[in-house]
Design a protein around this motif. Structure first.
Motif, mmCIF file in Angstrom:
data_model
loop_
_atom_site.group_PDB
_atom_site.id
_atom_site.type_symbol
_atom_site.label_atom_id
_atom_site.label_comp_id
_atom_site.label_asym_id
_atom_site.label_seq_id
_atom_site.Cartn_x
_atom_site.Cartn_y
_atom_site.Cartn_z
ATOM 1 N N LYS A 1 1.166 -1.457 0.179
ATOM 2 C CA LYS A 1 -0.048 -0.179 0.044
ATOM 3 C C LYS A 1 1.215 1.056 -0.236
ATOM 4 O O LYS A 1 1.681 1.707 1.152
ATOM 5 N N ILE A 2 0.400 2.680 -0.478
ATOM 6 C CA ILE A 2 1.375 3.219 -0.986
ATOM 7 C C ILE A 2 0.508 4.581 -1.014
ATOM 8 O O ILE A 2 -0.633 4.371 -1.093
ATOM 9 N N LEU A 3 0.264 5.594 -0.276
ATOM 10 C CA LEU A 3 -0.291 7.103 0.393
ATOM 11 C C LEU A 3 0.677 7.968 0.092
ATOM 12 O O LEU A 3 1.589 8.562 0.249
ATOM 13 N N VAL A 4 -0.187 8.430 -1.938
ATOM 14 C CA VAL A 4 0.624 9.687 -2.353
ATOM 15 C C VAL A 4 -0.213 11.259 -1.890
ATOM 16 O O VAL A 4 -1.283 11.443 -1.266
ATOM 17 N N VAL A 5 0.666 11.905 -0.788
ATOM 18 C CA VAL A 5 0.229 13.389 -0.189
ATOM 19 C C VAL A 5 0.876 14.172 -1.496
ATOM 20 O O VAL A 5 1.954 14.333 -0.922
ATOM 21 N N ASP A 6 0.105 14.868 -1.907
ATOM 22 C CA ASP A 6 -0.133 16.011 -2.512
ATOM 23 C C ASP A 6 -1.006 17.279 -3.572
ATOM 24 O O ASP A 6 -1.891 16.039 -2.735
ATOM 25 N N ASP A 7 -0.545 17.674 -3.035
ATOM 26 C CA ASP A 7 -2.184 19.202 -3.189
ATOM 27 C C ASP A 7 -1.838 19.239 -4.770
ATOM 28 O O ASP A 7 -3.399 20.053 -4.966
ATOM 29 N N VAL A 8 -1.315 18.750 -5.946
ATOM 30 C CA VAL A 8 -1.427 18.895 -7.363
ATOM 31 C C VAL A 8 -1.626 17.203 -7.948
ATOM 32 O O VAL A 8 -0.539 16.364 -8.077
ATOM 33 N N ALA A 9 -2.414 17.873 -8.386
ATOM 34 C CA ALA A 9 -3.214 16.964 -8.984
ATOM 35 C C ALA A 9 -2.269 15.995 -10.230
ATOM 36 O O ALA A 9 -2.301 14.594 -10.417
ATOM 37 N N LEU A 10 -1.881 16.707 -10.944
ATOM 38 C CA LEU A 10 -0.816 16.737 -12.654
ATOM 39 C C LEU A 10 0.300 15.747 -11.454
ATOM 40 O O LEU A 10 0.132 14.066 -12.141
ATOM 41 N N ILE A 11 0.464 15.640 -10.581
ATOM 42 C CA ILE A 11 1.532 14.724 -10.219
ATOM 43 C C ILE A 11 1.413 13.885 -9.525
ATOM 44 O O ILE A 11 1.959 12.830 -9.719
ATOM 45 N N VAL A 12 -0.067 13.726 -9.316
ATOM 46 C CA VAL A 12 -1.182 12.691 -7.566
ATOM 47 C C VAL A 12 -1.267 11.731 -8.948
ATOM 48 O O VAL A 12 -0.749 10.412 -9.265
ATOM 49 N N ASN A 13 -1.363 12.463 -10.459
ATOM 50 C CA ASN A 13 -2.076 10.745 -11.045
ATOM 51 C C ASN A 13 -1.056 10.769 -12.010
ATOM 52 O O ASN A 13 -1.402 9.335 -12.771
ATOM 53 N N LEU A 14 0.584 11.252 -12.228
ATOM 54 C CA LEU A 14 1.516 10.754 -12.671
ATOM 55 C C LEU A 14 2.158 9.945 -12.586
ATOM 56 O O LEU A 14 1.963 8.719 -12.544
ATOM 57 N N ILE A 15 2.722 9.785 -10.986
ATOM 58 C CA ILE A 15 2.953 8.877 -9.710
ATOM 59 C C ILE A 15 1.419 7.615 -9.812
ATOM 60 O O ILE A 15 2.499 6.219 -10.220
ATOM 61 N N LYS A 16 -0.141 7.797 -9.798
ATOM 62 C CA LYS A 16 -0.599 6.542 -9.383
ATOM 63 C C LYS A 16 -0.821 6.186 -10.953
ATOM 64 O O LYS A 16 -0.360 4.556 -11.076
ATOM 65 N N THR A 17 -0.797 6.741 -12.292
ATOM 66 C CA THR A 17 -0.385 6.369 -13.097
ATOM 67 C C THR A 17 0.492 5.221 -13.642
ATOM 68 O O THR A 17 0.942 3.565 -13.625
ATOM 69 N N ARG A 18 1.938 5.699 -13.294
ATOM 70 C CA ARG A 18 2.864 5.061 -12.935
ATOM 71 C C ARG A 18 3.443 3.934 -11.998
ATOM 72 O O ARG A 18 4.013 2.829 -12.702
ATOM 73 N N LEU A 19 2.145 3.824 -10.821
ATOM 74 C CA LEU A 19 2.818 2.593 -10.140
ATOM 75 C C LEU A 19 1.419 1.561 -10.438
ATOM 76 O O LEU A 19 1.961 0.788 -9.368
#
Length: 269
Positions: free
Chosen positions: A151-169
């Motif tokens: 399980k990974i929790l991504v904590v960031d308020d910039v949607a671009l960064i969150v979306n790309l990290i989630k997509t990559r992983l």
């Protein structure tokens, strides 16, 4: 997910990010005028955060001119952070660069084309992938379910960064959740119980450093792995993070490939 679908997600996320930054420019200019008049710290933070976010996402945007402006402006603002005023030269540079950012964003949006076409193509790809998934052997699905999903929790308020990290992983079979501010991060850490937290430093409500401190004060969370992510690359930020208990510190803009390898290495230990 195939490469074509992945690229469509990235393209759509970039488009959304640029639209958001374009809409922010008026509020940044308003904050600049107020700061010139009143010297309020809150207005300086609005200006600083705009360029901070732009710098943090610049590696993902692949926009060299925007990256250069964001980097230069954050360096200038870092020097002015402890002061309660901006000199005339800095004000002129700020206004000029905000105008240049607006021009570059407009040019980039024109190259992105119609967002609706991007989204329609993405939905078609998702449908095709879904159909392909239904034809996979049953035993393959059973094998996947037998594996312990990290399980990974991504904590960031910039949607671009969150979306790309989630997509990559996503293809690595991690279970991923997202929090957009420090308070939500603490709530989700408690409920989701992640194996790893990707934690931005500059967050609304509670900073990443404050979240990290609270995590390390909780006996049940001391073993949770943490990678700090930040466009603030000062030695103090890095040292504070490591001393409090972070496992690693990655400076934005960062490579998604490097992030992926660091995640694999930390979760293996």
């Amino acid at each position: 997910m195939d490469e074509k679908a992945l690229e469509k997600i990235i393209e759509s996320s970039r488009y959304e990010f640029l639209i958001e930054r374009k809409e922010e420019i008026n509020s940044v200019l308003t904050s600049l005028l107020r700061y010139i008049t009143n010297g309020r710290k809150e207005d300086f933070e609005v200006i600083y955060k705009f360029f901070h976010i732009l710098k943090g996402a610049s590696g993902i945007l692949n926009e060299n001119q925007l990256s250069e402006i964001a980097l230069n402006m954050q360096e200038i603002l870092d020097e002015k952070e402890s002061e309660s005023f901006l000199d005339d030269q800095t004000i002129i540079i700020l206004v000029k660069n905000l105008g240049e950012v607006l021009n570059l964003i407009n040019q980039s949006l024109e190259k992105h084309g119609d967002k609706n076409i991007l989204l329609a193509e993405l939905q078609n790809n998702d449908l095709e992938n879904s159909k392909e998934g239904q034809t996979k052997p049953h035993m393959e699905g059973e094998k996947k379910r037998d594996l312990k999903q990290k399980k990974i929790l991504v904590v960031d308020d910039v949607a671009l960064i969150v979306n790309l990290i989630k997509t990559r992983l996503s293809y690595l079979d991690y279970e991923i959740e997202h929090a957009k501010d420090g308070e939500e991060a603490l709530e989700k850490i408690s409920l989701f119980k992640p194996d790893l937290v990707l934690l931005d430093i500059m967050l609304p409500k509670l900073t990443g450093i404050e979240v990290l401190k609270r995590m390390k004060q909780e006996e049940s969370l001391k073993g949770t792995k943490v990678i700090m992510l930040s466009a603030k690359s000062k030695d103090k930020d890095v040292l504070d993070s490591i001393r409090i208990g972070a496992n690693d510190f990655i400076t934005k803009p960062f490579s998604l490939e490097v992030l992926e390898e660091k995640i694999k290495l930390i979760l293996q230990n």
